[in-house]
Scaffold this active site. Structure first.
Site, short mmCIF file in Angstrom:
data_model
loop_
_atom_site.label_atom_id
_atom_site.label_comp_id
_atom_site.label_asym_id
_atom_site.label_seq_id
_atom_site.Cartn_x
_atom_site.Cartn_y
_atom_site.Cartn_z
N LYS A 261 0.86 -1.18 0.00
CA LYS A 261 0.00 0.00 0.00
C LYS A 261 0.90 1.24 0.00
O LYS A 261 1.73 1.41 0.89
CB LYS A 261 -0.90 0.01 1.25
N ASP A 266 -2.44 10.36 3.50
CA ASP A 266 -3.82 9.96 3.73
C ASP A 266 -4.54 11.00 4.60
O ASP A 266 -4.41 10.99 5.82
CB ASP A 266 -3.85 8.58 4.42
N LYS A 273 -9.81 13.10 8.19
CA LYS A 273 -9.27 12.77 9.51
C LYS A 273 -9.20 14.02 10.37
O LYS A 273 -9.08 15.13 9.84
CB LYS A 273 -7.85 12.20 9.36
N ASP A 284 1.90 6.61 5.34
CA ASP A 284 0.89 5.64 4.92
C ASP A 284 1.31 4.91 3.64
O ASP A 284 0.56 4.10 3.09
CB ASP A 284 -0.45 6.34 4.74
N ASP A 343 -11.96 7.10 4.03
CA ASP A 343 -10.71 6.91 4.78
C ASP A 343 -10.29 5.44 4.81
O ASP A 343 -9.18 5.12 5.22
CB ASP A 343 -10.89 7.45 6.21
N GLU A 345 -9.20 3.65 2.49
CA GLU A 345 -8.75 3.72 1.10
C GLU A 345 -7.70 2.67 0.75
O GLU A 345 -7.58 2.27 -0.40
CB GLU A 345 -8.21 5.12 0.80
N ARG A 347 -7.42 -0.48 1.37
CA ARG A 347 -7.97 -1.74 0.87
C ARG A 347 -8.45 -1.59 -0.57
O ARG A 347 -8.41 -2.55 -1.35
CB ARG A 347 -9.08 -2.23 1.81
N1 BES Z 1 -3.86 4.74 7.03
C1 BES Z 1 -4.98 4.49 7.87
C2 BES Z 1 -4.66 3.53 9.01
C3 BES Z 1 -3.74 4.05 10.07
C4 BES Z 1 -4.27 4.72 11.16
C5 BES Z 1 -2.40 3.81 10.02
C6 BES Z 1 -3.43 5.17 12.16
C7 BES Z 1 -1.56 4.26 11.03
C8 BES Z 1 -2.08 4.94 12.10
C9 BES Z 1 -6.13 3.90 7.06
O1 BES Z 1 -6.22 4.30 5.75
C10 BES Z 1 -7.37 4.31 7.75
O2 BES Z 1 -7.65 5.46 7.75
N2 BES Z 1 -8.10 3.35 8.31
C11 BES Z 1 -9.29 3.63 9.01
C12 BES Z 1 -10.32 2.60 8.61
C13 BES Z 1 -11.70 2.94 9.06
C14 BES Z 1 -12.21 4.14 8.30
C15 BES Z 1 -12.59 1.74 8.81
C16 BES Z 1 -8.99 3.55 10.49
O3 BES Z 1 -8.18 2.73 10.91
O4 BES Z 1 -9.54 4.37 11.23
ZN ZN Z 2 -4.48 4.92 4.88
MN MN Z 3 -7.34 6.10 5.56
#
Ligand code: BES
Ligand code: ZN
Ligand code: MN
Length: 499
Positions: A261, A266, A273, A284, A343, A345, A347
């Site tokens: 990824k 992000d 966020k 990210d 968010d 994204e 996946r």
């Molecule tokens: N890049 C983030 C995951 C992440 C969060 C990595 C904190 C490192 C530290 C990912 O794209 C994301 O935003 N995931 C969301 C998923 C949710 C919207 C289902 C998350 O983990 O909040």
């Molecule tokens: Zn992300």
């Molecule tokens: Mn995200």
């Protein structure tokens, strides 16, 4: 990178002398010669400081011989020889580095270590010496680390040199990965990231870069949906290493594949966020950074394997053309996704990359790395990456490799009940499964893009959101980008997919 040489023991006249010492053991070789020159002052000094050679102990003596010897002598405790592990010896090398960085040169009295451990000590030392200082312009000369060369005085210098060769290549891969992850997001856009992969051709890797036009043709609706909110165009980089033929066989078996990824920033997109800590989202793209570093490591040490590395590079921004919650996108596999949360994204990016990888390469196994969910940090903290796997053998191989290189992974469950959380009212699936088991439903989403090919492609997903970055110095990792996964997957290949 600090230059490493393996030499015959001789007392240095300046710089640092490092003495890795076993617990309660007498000084040996170089150390004894030094002690003689210092008329017993080294032994006395270490005793006076309470240094016993215990694991984790260290002690600095300043110019114990006066003007004809090293400026500092640094003793590093190794603990009892029977209890030495590669991890502990690497950590000792890392500890040594932090105490000698102000010198230009150092000699390590590594005679007692044996060839393998001498090389491991060098690896720990080199890895801890990583620094990302591109953007520091006002640092005072005297505050900068100066160490350039370390000579390890080893009994079996030839064997140690042979052990060091491939380790050095892996360290280069780790550094490349850390460089990419540390770069600020205004500099490292998807296009720039892709350009940074090009020089790998010099190592004998094939490097192809695909842009939005090619991706549209391939039907990458999911990846392109994430990208469409940003001015910075997406890229996909396909890296190929053909090393198996070198072992005589004609590239008979299909390649192993590693996918990353690469969200260069992000913001969350329209599902924006919160401001606090958002700067962390520059890393990210760590999954992609790991894959690139890994490919450099494999090529650099001429691994006898055929390996594919593919990274999906996008920026997730809330531009005026950004995708909306509620949009439905069609993935390269044909499956449709209702985007509930922009968010989630990573996946979406991986779904298309995974499909492409299997269509084109039919790999013998496929491992993806992604900073995919915050939930994995809640589950495992920063100590393990989450591993999701559809194949017990691959899972065991990964777990073992992780233990060997101190990049541990912890297996998490997959199952139909979790998969049901992805049910959408209007499309084949939605891109989020709610708060319960957030990392697991993310993995379930990815698994929907693993082809069934009877049997299914052996696949593992490593959620490295908690391990890609360290907020504190670790034994062989300075605070910052860890390159978690480079050494782990290099070891996986070395242990199971070569020769
Ligand atoms: N890049 C983030 C995951 C992440 C969060 C990595 C904190 C490192 C530290 C990912 O794209 C994301 O935003 N995931 C969301 C998923 C949710 C919207 C289902 C998350 O983990 O909040
Ligand atoms: Zn992300
Ligand atoms: Mn995200």
């Amino acid at each position: 990178m600090i230059d490493i040489a393996f030499v015959k023991p001789a007392l240095p006249r300046h710089g640092a002398l490092v003495l890795p010492l076993a617990e309660e053991a007498p000084l040996s070789g170089l150390a004894q010669a030094l002690d003689t020159a210092a008329a017993g002052g080294v032994t006395r000094g270490l005793e006076a400081a309470g240094f016993r050679g215990r694991k984790g102990q260290s002690c600095t003596l300043w110019a114990p011989v006066g003007e004809h010897g090293p400026a500092r002598v640094v003793a590093i405790g190794l603990g009892k020889p029977g209890e030495w592990t590669t991890e502990a010896i690497e950590a000792a090398g890392g500890a040594a580095l932090s105490l000698i960085q102000a010198e230009r040169e150092a000699v390590v009295a590594a005679e007692g270590l044996g060839a393998g451990f001498a090389a491991s000590f060098a690896l720990g030392l080199v890895l801890r010496g990583y620094r990302f200082d591109r953007y520091r312009t006002t640092e005072k000369e005297e505050d900068k680390p100066k160490l350039e060369k370390v000579a390890l005085a080893a009994d079996a210098a030839t064997a140690a040199r042979a052990a060091w060769g491939p380790m050095r290549a892996v360290a280069e891969g780790v550094f490349l990965s850390r460089d990419l992850v540390s770069e600020p997001p205004n500099v490292l856009t998807p296009a720039v990231f892709a350009e940074r992969c090009k020089p790998l051709e010099k190592l004998g890797l094939g490097v192809e870069i695909l842009g939005p036009k090619e991706m549209r043709k391939l039907g990458f609706g999911a990846l392109l949906g994430v990208a469409q909110g940003s001015e910075n165009e997406p890229r996909m980089v396909v890296m190929q290493w053909h090393g198996a033929a070198a072992r005589g066989k004609k590239a008979a078996s299909p390649p192993v594949a590693f996918l990353g990824k690469g969200v260069t920033f992000d913001t969350g997109g329209i599902s924006l966020k919160p401001a606090a800590g958002m700067e962390d989202m520059k890393w990210d793209m760590a999954g992609a950074g790991t894959v690139v570093g890994l490919m450099a490591a494999l090529a650099g040490r001429k691994a006898r394997v055929d390996a594919i590395g593919i990274v999906g590079l996008v920026e997730n921004m809330p531009g005026s053309n950004a995708q909306r919650p509620g949009d439905v996108v069609t993935t390269a596999s044909g499956q449709t996704v209702e985007v509930i949360n922009t968010d989630a994204e990573g996946r979406l990016v991986l779904a298309d990359v995974m499909h492409y990888c299997q269509e084109r390469f039919a790999p013998r196994c496929m491992v993806d790395l992604a900073t995919l969910t915050g939930a994995i940090i809640i589950a495992l903290g920063h100590e393990h990456a989450g591993m999701f796997c559809n194949n017990d053998e691959l899972a065991q191989q990964l777990a073992a490799a992780g233990r060997e290189v101190a990049e541990p992974v912890w297996r998490m469950p997959l199952g139909d009940a979790y998969d049901k959380q992805l049910k959408s009212d209007i499309a084949d699936m939605k891109n989020v499964g709610g708060r319960p088991g957030g990392s697991i439903t993310a993995a379930q989403f990815l698994q929907r893009f693993v082809q069934k090919r009877d049997p299914a492609t052996p696949w593992a997903h490593l959620d490295i959101a908690g391990t890609a970055w360290s907020s504190k110095d670790l034994p062989t990792i300075p605070k910052g980008a860890t390159a978690f996964g480079v050494r782990l997957l290099d070891r996986l290949v070395a242990d199971h997919y070569e020769g």
